[in-house]
Design an enzyme around this catalytic site. Structure first.
Site, PDB file in Angstrom:
ATOM      1  N   ASN A 222       0.851  -1.186   0.000  1.00  0.00           N
ATOM      2  CA  ASN A 222       0.000   0.000   0.000  1.00  0.00           C
ATOM      3  C   ASN A 222       0.884   1.233   0.000  1.00  0.00           C
ATOM      4  OD1 ASN A 222      -2.528  -1.147   0.138  1.00  0.00           O
ATOM      5  ND2 ASN A 222      -2.562  -1.182   2.364  1.00  0.00           N
ATOM      6  N   ASP A 291      -4.583  -5.539   2.612  1.00  0.00           N
ATOM      7  CA  ASP A 291      -5.774  -6.321   2.968  1.00  0.00           C
ATOM      8  C   ASP A 291      -5.629  -7.786   2.580  1.00  0.00           C
ATOM      9  OD1 ASP A 291      -7.167  -4.206   4.087  1.00  0.00           O
ATOM     10  OD2 ASP A 291      -7.738  -3.449   2.107  1.00  0.00           O
ATOM     11  N   PRO A 317      -5.245 -10.969   8.372  1.00  0.00           N
ATOM     12  CA  PRO A 317      -5.997 -10.705   9.610  1.00  0.00           C
ATOM     13  C   PRO A 317      -6.085  -9.201   9.854  1.00  0.00           C
ATOM     14  CG  PRO A 317      -3.775 -11.466  10.101  1.00  0.00           C
ATOM     15  CD  PRO A 317      -3.939 -11.591   8.615  1.00  0.00           C
ATOM     16  N   ASP A 318      -7.170  -8.758  10.457  1.00  0.00           N
ATOM     17  CA  ASP A 318      -7.344  -7.335  10.762  1.00  0.00           C
ATOM     18  C   ASP A 318      -6.812  -7.089  12.178  1.00  0.00           C
ATOM     19  OD1 ASP A 318      -8.345  -4.791  11.505  1.00  0.00           O
ATOM     20  OD2 ASP A 318      -9.800  -4.930   9.882  1.00  0.00           O
TER      21      ASP A 318
HETATM   22  O1  C5P Z   1     -10.521  -1.654   7.071  1.00  0.00           O
HETATM   23  P1  C5P Z   1      -9.473  -0.641   6.799  1.00  0.00           P
HETATM   24  O2  C5P Z   1      -8.192  -1.222   6.283  1.00  0.00           O
HETATM   25  O3  C5P Z   1      -9.889   0.503   5.957  1.00  0.00           O
HETATM   26  O4  C5P Z   1      -9.189  -0.033   8.258  1.00  0.00           O
HETATM   27  C1  C5P Z   1      -8.190   0.879   8.484  1.00  0.00           C
HETATM   28  C2  C5P Z   1      -7.718   0.814   9.912  1.00  0.00           C
HETATM   29  O5  C5P Z   1      -7.562  -0.537  10.335  1.00  0.00           O
HETATM   30  C3  C5P Z   1      -6.353   1.431  10.064  1.00  0.00           C
HETATM   31  O6  C5P Z   1      -6.276   1.956  11.366  1.00  0.00           O
HETATM   32  C4  C5P Z   1      -5.415   0.250   9.878  1.00  0.00           C
HETATM   33  O7  C5P Z   1      -4.170   0.459  10.509  1.00  0.00           O
HETATM   34  C5  C5P Z   1      -6.191  -0.876  10.536  1.00  0.00           C
HETATM   35  N1  C5P Z   1      -5.988  -2.193   9.913  1.00  0.00           N
HETATM   36  C6  C5P Z   1      -5.332  -3.188  10.607  1.00  0.00           C
HETATM   37  N2  C5P Z   1      -5.158  -4.427  10.054  1.00  0.00           N
HETATM   38  C7  C5P Z   1      -5.637  -4.691   8.811  1.00  0.00           C
HETATM   39  C8  C5P Z   1      -6.295  -3.684   8.097  1.00  0.00           C
HETATM   40  C9  C5P Z   1      -6.451  -2.439   8.673  1.00  0.00           C
HETATM   41  O8  C5P Z   1      -4.875  -2.954  11.744  1.00  0.00           O
HETATM   42  N3  C5P Z   1      -5.465  -5.890   8.289  1.00  0.00           N
END
Ligand code: C5P
Length: 425
Positions: A222, A291, A317-318
């Site tokens: 990214n 992602d 993983p998020d």
């Molecule tokens: O869902 P999205 O990527 O837009 O969300 C952004 C927020 O989630 C940011 O704070 C990013 O650092 C965090 N994030 C994360 N792990 C991921 C994707 C996003 O910690 N895999």
């Protein structure tokens, strides 16, 4: 590192023969790493073409208070907040008088009244005008104004043929005075910020991009410079926090005193965060985590024989969502970088990821990523207090206007302290 590096300087140029020397001053400041916005008075344009300053500073010169186009970009109040320092060189008797008496009838004086930044004025005028009682009374008034410093004037031969005080100080000397002011501001800012409101707190910050390898030479990533996350780490350190910075690859030097963990992929970032999250009080996720990742990394470089190539991806993983789902979760703050519908996406993430706060910003070809400035829109929910569970959970919001990432980081930490730390203590 130069004290000018990444500093935002407004250089006010008034109408005087010495205005030609201000071009050299712009060049010197830029060379030291500052961003310079030139603001000219109407009469300055009789002496110098705005194009000269535009070419040297790389920014369009501002001079109108009511310029709809310029105001749509960065309004005069935002510009006053953007500045770390305002320098007026040359400063005419007229502009000095207006500042002394608060007559804000042009952009330059308005900025001087609307800023909290220090102001350095380098007077330049005929020796008799300088000696005139009115000018001297104004100088006396100005010298009592907090945050205002004088540089010069020098004495000597003047353009009008007179000899005496009133020559503008040389650009080199003005630059030195600017450097001293910036240095003492940084020092006093650091000691003021050693309010240590985060003393005893652990703050974990993710920053930068992650890299997901496809083969030994290709990857998915990214766009992210890491500047926002690193600035937040510094701001948290300034408040006395113990800072753990988990960073993907960036070109930045980590703030001194942060505990730095360099990672490459989202899974490495995930593991590093979860190994340390138990003792963390505040988690700030600024990382631009990829992602998806290729389902498997190919060991050898893929050859471009086929006309079409399909790479199967699997979701990463998020990190933030999983941290905020912990039973004993830290204050959890996310970032939402969006190209459109910023507010609705941000609110959705705040709810869906069970966050305490989300900082939304616009990104695109020219905004957000690599720049040194940005603007943030914060949305937050009051933290549900176990003892006062009747607390309302409406969402509040606040805009942090366009400013350097350093200033935004300090404001963000300020909000976090006020909302989630002071209240909890
Ligand atoms: O869902 P999205 O990527 O837009 O969300 C952004 C927020 O989630 C940011 O704070 C990013 O650092 C965090 N994030 C994360 N792990 C991921 C994707 C996003 O910690 N895999």
């Amino acid at each position: 590192m130069s004290v000018f590096k990444n500093k935002n300087i407004i250089l006010g140029v008034c109408g005087g023969i010495a205005a030609y020397k201000s071009a050299e001053l712009v060049r010197l400041m830029i060379r030291q790493g500052a961003q310079v916005q030139v603001v000219m008075t109407q009469s300055a344009k009789e002496f110098m073409a705005p194009l000269t300053f535009q070419a040297l500073s790389g920014r369009e010169v501002r001079s109108e208070l009511f310029d709809l186009n310029a105001e749509a970009g960065m309004g005069h109040i935002e510009l006053a907040r953007w500045a770390d320092l305002i320098v007026i060189a040359p400063a005419t008797a007229n502009t000095l008088a207006k500042i002394a008496h608060g007559i804000a009838d042009d952009l330059l004086v308005t900025l001087c009244l609307a800023t909290k930044a220090p102001l350095l004025v380098a007077p330049a005028m005929n020796q008799q005008m300088w000696r005139n009682e009115s000018t001297q009374m104004n100088i006396e008034l100005l010298s009592r104004r907090q945050g205002l410093s004088l540089c010069g004037p020098d004495a000597g031969e003047q353009a009008c043929g007179d000899t005496g005080p009133g020559r503008m100080a040389e650009p080199d000397n003005i630059l030195k005075s600017c450097g001293n002011l910036l240095k003492s501001c940084t020092e006093s800012h650091e000691s003021a910020h050693k309010g240590l409101r985060l003393k005893g707190k652990q703050v974990l910050i993710t920053a930068g991009p992650t890299i997901e390898d496809i083969d030994p030479v290709r990857y998915i990533s990214n766009r992210s410079s890491g500047k926002m996350g690193y600035a937040i780490a510094q701001a948290a350190l300034d408040e006395g926090a113990k800072v753990i910075l988990v960073s993907g690859p960036t070109a930045l030097d980590a703030p001194q005193n942060a505990e730095l963990f360099l990672v490459r992929s989202a899974r490495q970032m995930y593991d590093t965060v979860f190994q340390r999250i138990d003792s963390v009080d505040i988690f700030i996720a600024t990382a631009a985590v990829a992602d998806y990742r290729p389902i498997k990394k190919i060991d050898k470089k893929i050859k471009k024989n086929a006309d079409k190539l399909t790479i199967e991806l699997v979701k990463n993983p998020d990190i933030l969502k999983d941290v905020a789902a912990l039973l004993n979760k830290p204050v959890s703050i996310g970032f939402a970088a969006e190209t459109n519908d910023i507010e609705s996406y941000a609110l959705d993430k705040l709810q869906r990821k069970n966050l305490d706060m989300i900082a939304a910003n616009k990104v695109g070809e020219t905004e957000g990523f690599e720049g040194d400035n940005n603007e943030l829109h914060l949305f937050w929910r009051p933290r549900v207090n176990k003892r006062k569970s009747h607390k309302k959970t409406e969402i509040s919001s606040k805009k942090l206007p366009y400013a350097s990432k350093k200033q935004l980081a300090e404001q963000l930490i300020d909000e976090i302290v006020l909302l989630f730390v002071t209240e909890a203590n």
